[in-house]
Design a protein around this motif. Structure first.
Motif, PDB file in Angstrom:
ATOM      1  N   PHE A  29     101.227-115.462 -96.817  1.00 31.84           N
ATOM      2  CA  PHE A  29     101.947-114.278 -97.278  1.00 31.84           C
ATOM      3  C   PHE A  29     103.401-114.656 -97.557  1.00 31.84           C
ATOM      4  O   PHE A  29     104.036-115.346 -96.750  1.00 31.84           O
TER       5      PHE A  29
ATOM      6  N   ASN B  21      95.041-117.291 -94.669  1.00 27.03           N
ATOM      7  CA  ASN B  21      95.963-116.262 -95.140  1.00 27.03           C
ATOM      8  C   ASN B  21      97.360-116.853 -95.302  1.00 27.03           C
ATOM      9  O   ASN B  21      97.865-117.523 -94.392  1.00 27.03           O
TER      10      ASN B  21
ATOM     11  N   GLU C 120      93.987-113.365-104.859  1.00 29.48           N
ATOM     12  CA  GLU C 120      95.413-113.624-105.052  1.00 29.48           C
ATOM     13  C   GLU C 120      96.099-112.352-105.545  1.00 29.48           C
ATOM     14  O   GLU C 120      95.565-111.640-106.403  1.00 29.48           O
TER      15      GLU C 120
ATOM     16  N   PRO D 237     100.695-117.570-105.448  1.00 32.63           N
ATOM     17  CA  PRO D 237      99.406-117.316-104.801  1.00 32.63           C
ATOM     18  C   PRO D 237      98.357-118.363-105.188  1.00 32.63           C
ATOM     19  O   PRO D 237      98.231-118.727-106.356  1.00 32.63           O
TER      20      PRO D 237
ATOM     21  N   ILE E  92     106.371-109.711-103.598  1.00 34.18           N
ATOM     22  CA  ILE E  92     105.441-110.208-102.583  1.00 34.18           C
ATOM     23  C   ILE E  92     104.352-111.021-103.257  1.00 34.18           C
ATOM     24  O   ILE E  92     104.016-110.797-104.425  1.00 34.18           O
ATOM     25  N   SER E  93     103.817-111.969-102.530  1.00 40.38           N
ATOM     26  CA  SER E  93     102.622-112.694-102.963  1.00 40.38           C
ATOM     27  C   SER E  93     101.718-112.896-101.759  1.00 40.38           C
ATOM     28  O   SER E  93     102.205-113.089-100.633  1.00 40.38           O
ATOM     29  N   TYR E  94     100.427-112.841-101.989  1.00 31.78           N
ATOM     30  CA  TYR E  94      99.457-112.961-100.895  1.00 31.78           C
ATOM     31  C   TYR E  94      98.252-113.755-101.386  1.00 31.78           C
ATOM     32  O   TYR E  94      97.765-113.563-102.521  1.00 31.78           O
ATOM     33  N   THR E  95      97.769-114.656-100.532  1.00 31.17           N
ATOM     34  CA  THR E  95      96.583-115.463-100.828  1.00 31.17           C
ATOM     35  C   THR E  95      95.590-115.341 -99.680  1.00 31.17           C
ATOM     36  O   THR E  95      95.946-115.589 -98.514  1.00 31.17           O
ATOM     37  N   TYR E  96      94.372-114.957-100.007  1.00 32.06           N
ATOM     38  CA  TYR E  96      93.281-114.970 -99.033  1.00 32.06           C
ATOM     39  C   TYR E  96      92.285-116.042 -99.467  1.00 32.06           C
ATOM     40  O   TYR E  96      91.807-116.047-100.615  1.00 32.06           O
TER      41      TYR E  96
ATOM     42  N   GLN F  19     107.995-116.437 -95.339  1.00 34.59           N
ATOM     43  CA  GLN F  19     106.624-116.930 -95.540  1.00 34.59           C
ATOM     44  C   GLN F  19     105.883-116.983 -94.211  1.00 34.59           C
ATOM     45  O   GLN F  19     106.438-117.420 -93.194  1.00 34.59           O
TER      46      GLN F  19
END
Length: 815
Positions: A697, A695, A633, A141, A655-659, A716
């Motif tokens: 993901f 975004n 993150e 992230p 899971i990994s997520y970045t905003y 991804q």
């Protein structure tokens, strides 16, 4: 009376005998991450000469004729541990946490890492073929990695700090990462100017990668942070030879020959790698050879000497950028100017260093590294060429103080300094982009050529400290600061008199240049900058923590940014500065380490942001203004099954997520109007930052079985990305699906790992790199039907349009 006397003497003798009996402790030392025994770990009594080492099973026995109340356990690559002992102890179990060697960070419980640190293990690095670091880094992230050629020109972007915005006008920065510090085995890859070239790094044989997000005093206080690469460690008390072969789509072929050995006093790892790739576009080939050596030598329980050396030869052809018409038409085409000029990047390099770690006593140690590097660069691009030689050297020393196992407060801290100097001799030619050139793009006699012949140098000195105060109630306060002193110089070896070239007579015998302008020798010493940091961490039940931190960062302009496309130097450019605020939590929830999580919220404000501007066909950098990067993150992994005795020994989704909400706050393009006065040509304040997806993901699944079969799957999603500062043009979003199936088996001294996998199983149209700029006109090619009057060379580096496949086999023999 005589009997009484003899009885008394007997008691005294017995007491003396009892006192003289040695006090002995037994135990086992293991890796806290995988529970593997650590052979060769040093175990000693502080402030004494009594010491021993663990055997092949990690077992030790330590005896002393005098009583002692503590022991110290240390092993290279692991955090030193001080343990209290009592007479009642029969057998001790010592678990050592992996550390980043001399590049120490504040450790917290939970994931046992500092708030801003993410570690990629060897398993995560080999999630795909293991040859491309992007496959692993792009799952972290807040971090992304891209490359301008299939296996070169890599850029790592941490929390939106984009390294280049010049669309090729100052060509060197297109290939170099900026704003972060990169190390391999404690040896800096980033040069003294702050520029990072990764073409010559063997990224397919790493054992661990650590990514520090945001400024840190221990890593030079660069705005984006730092990336630490580590080669694998040999298995304790074992010698082996290993051969690996990997083949894949588009002519990919890689071999690795690895020899490693380890005993109680040393370990050694040697690897030779050769790699070929034909490319999926014309003029897109790659050829690389690597030799790497890493060794650790334990001269005494208190002293360890580590060495690292590498040699590489890298040749990357450049197919050039394309436009939207060709890209979304899924055409495997190349830029004619690049092909016509045989554009390529050829680098031959060596890098080496020695690290000495000495434990003076229980609480005090030192680690000192000296290093050096050298390389030659042969680079041809669409509008010219550069021939350069580079040299660098320096050193780093850090004194570490630690107190452990005190009832009231523990204190540990680092105080150190580093010095680095880089020098470059560079010759080249540059043809101004506005001069139309049919293929081939140019020759040494082409009108409009701008020659260059310069000697450059850069120096930086860092004086850093960081202290951790571990207070009651499991509260830790970290205070640190770094003072940065940087300087650069450039000396021109050309003179405009009669267009005379001073230098190698055979290099450029003639030029019809009419635009070249002279500049003398320049030096620039930036005022010392102090970058502080502060963090507060609260730990709950030893496995969950919350934290808040504040850190300041700094990035001086590199020489390529201070010199415009006409060879003139702007010594008035200011360093970029940043301040980052971050809060977060990380830890382990549930029994048996089931759920591991990490959440971070941050706000980074970057001032004096450097961007390129073009006026009257001359491109230069300027401090355009301010940028604000706010983001969130998230990382989660859940061990549904983690038991080696079961048929399915590992079942772990993650899971990994970045905003990313990154905006230009005060971001203006300055120029001159018709009257010759300074004016604002464009104002991009309030626009989204180019080149960053709002975004991102990732979803993954890891499966291991007792029989030896394993599976790695990754999906991804990357959101649409603005290409221009005005936000009028975007790259479309895309999704990627990758999978790998393998089988591991051991027969006595032989072991095997066979696998097959694929990337982009969905056949998505996606890019490996994009250039960004103020508007699409300066980026787009003139033949793009979607853009009127495009004046650039294109801005999209496409990745293969369809699925790509790979297969590999690793055979290992243990002596």
């Amino acid at each position: 009376m005589k009997k009484l006397y003899l009885f008394a003497m007997g008691l005294i003798s017995l007491a003396q005998l009892t006192y003289a009996q040695p006090f002995t402790v037994h135990g086992t030392v293991k890796d806290a991450q995988d529970n593997a025994p650590l052979a060769g770990a040093a175990v000693f009594i502080p402030n004494s000469t009594v010491a021993t080492n663990t055997d092949a099973q990690g077992i030790f026995t330590l005896s002393s004729n005098t009583n002692f109340d503590s022991i110290t356990v240390s092993f290279l690559g692991y955090a030193t541990k001080h343990i209290g002992v009592t007479m009642k102890m029969q057998n001790m179990g010592v678990m050592l946490e992996r550390s980043s060697n001399s590049l120490r960070n504040v450790e917290i419980l939970g994931e046992k890492q500092s708030p801003a640190l993410t570690t990629l293990s060897e398993m995560e690095l080999n999630r795909s073929s293991g040859l491309n670091l992007q496959d692993a880094v792009n799952t972290v992230p807040g971090v992304s990695m891209s490359s301008r050629s299939p296996w070169g020109g890599q850029h790592i972007i941490i929390r939106g700090y984009y390294p280049s915005t010049d669309n090729g006008h100052t060509n060197g920065e297109n290939f170099n990462g900026l704003g972060y510090m990169l190390y391999i085995n404690n040896i800096p890859v980033t040069d003294a100017s702050g520029s990072t070239v990764m073409d010559d790094l063997d990224l397919g044989t790493l054992g661990k990668v650590e990514i520090v997000k945001g400024p840190s005093p221990l890593f030079g206080s660069y705005i984006a942070g730092a990336v630490n690469l580590f080669t694998p460690r040999p298995t304790p008390n074992q010698s082996s030879i290993q051969e690996q072969v990997i083949g894949g789509s588009n002519g990919l072929f890689r071999t690795n020959t690895t020899i490693q050995t380890a005993n109680d006093n040393s370990d050694l790892w040697i690897n030779y790698g050769h790699q070929n790739y034909n490319g999926f576009r014309p003029h897109d080939n790659s050829n690389k050879d690597y030799v790497s050596l890493a060794g650790n030598f334990y001269s005494s329980p208190k002293n360890t000497v580590s060495t690292y050396f590498s040699y590489s030869h890298s040749y990357e052809e450049l197919a050039g950028e394309i436009d939207t018409a060709a890209f979304y038409g899924r055409k495997a085409v190349s830029d004619s100017n690049y092909v016509g000029n045989n554009s390529h990047v050829e680098i031959e390099s060596f890098r080496g260093g020695v690290t000495d770690k000495y434990q003076f006593c229980k609480n005090f140690s030192n680690q000192t590294t000296v290093f050096g590097s050298g390389s030659t660069l042969n680079q041809y691009f669409a509008h010219g060429f550069t021939l350069a030689s580079n040299q660098g050297f320096g050193g780093r020393t850090a004194f570490v103080y630690e107190t452990k196992n005190t009832d009231k407060m523990n204190i540990d801290g680092t105080l150190g300094a580093s010095f680095q100097k880089s020098s470059q001799n560079s010759q080249g030619d540059f043809i101004l982009p506005f001069i139309a050139q049919p293929p081939p793009a140019f020759s040494a006699f082409t009108p409009g050529m701008v020659p260059s012949d310069v000697n450059n140098y850069a120096m930086n000195t860092n004086i850093f400290t960081q202290w951790n105060f571990k207070l009651p109630s499991k509260l830790t306060i970290t205070l640190g600061a770094n003072m940065i002193i940087s300087e650069f110089g450039t000396k021109n070896l050309l003179t405009p008199t009669g267009n005379t070239y001073i230098g190698n007579p055979g290099f450029l015998p003639f030029t019809t240049n009419a635009l070249y302008m002279d500049y003398p020798t320049y030096t620039k010493a930036f005022s010392p900058v102090i970058a502080p940091n502060l963090s507060v961490t609260k730990t709950f039940k030893n496995n969950v923590s919350v934290y808040a931190s504040l850190s300041e960062g700094f990035a001086p302009p590199v020489l390529g940014q201070m010199t415009n496309s006409m060879g003139q130097v702007d010594v008035d450019l200011k360093p970029e500065k940043a301040i980052q605020y971050e809060v977060g939590t990380k830890g382990i929830i549930g029994n048996a380490n089931k759920l591991i999580y990490q959440v971070a919220l941050y706000d980074m404000d970057i001032t004096n942001r450097l961007v390129s501007v073009t006026s009257n066909a001359v491109t230069a950098y300027t401090n355009a203004g301010e940028e604000r990067n706010m983001g969130a993150e998230l990382f989660l992994k859940y061990n549904l099954i983690d038991d080696k005795s079961k048929a399915v020994s590992l079942l772990r989704p993650w899971i990994s997520y970045t905003y990313s909400n990154y905006t230009y706050v005060d971001f203006k393009n300055h120029g001159t109007n018709k009257a010759g006065l300074d004016t604002v040509i464009a104002d991009y304040s309030g626009k989204k930052e180019a080149a960053v997806a709002p975004n991102v993901f990732n979803l993954g699944l890891d499966v291991d079985t007792k029989m030896g079969f394993y599976f790695r799957g990754t999906f991804q999603y990357v959101d649409k990305v603005p290409v221009t500062f005005d936000n009028l043009h975007y790259m479309n979003s895309y999704s990627l699906l990758g999978a790998k199936i393998g089988y591991k088996k051991t027969w006595g001294k032989f072991s095997m790992d066979a696998f097959v996998g694929a990337n982009n199983l969905l056949g998505s149209t996606y890019y490996s790199f994009i250039f960004v700029g103020q508007n699409i006109g300066e980026l787009a090619q003139g033949n793009d039907p979607y853009v009127k009057r495009g004046g650039g060379d294109g801005y999209i580096l496409p990745a293969p349009y369809g699925a790509t496949f790979y297969t590999g086999l690793t055979l290992r023999y243990k002596f």
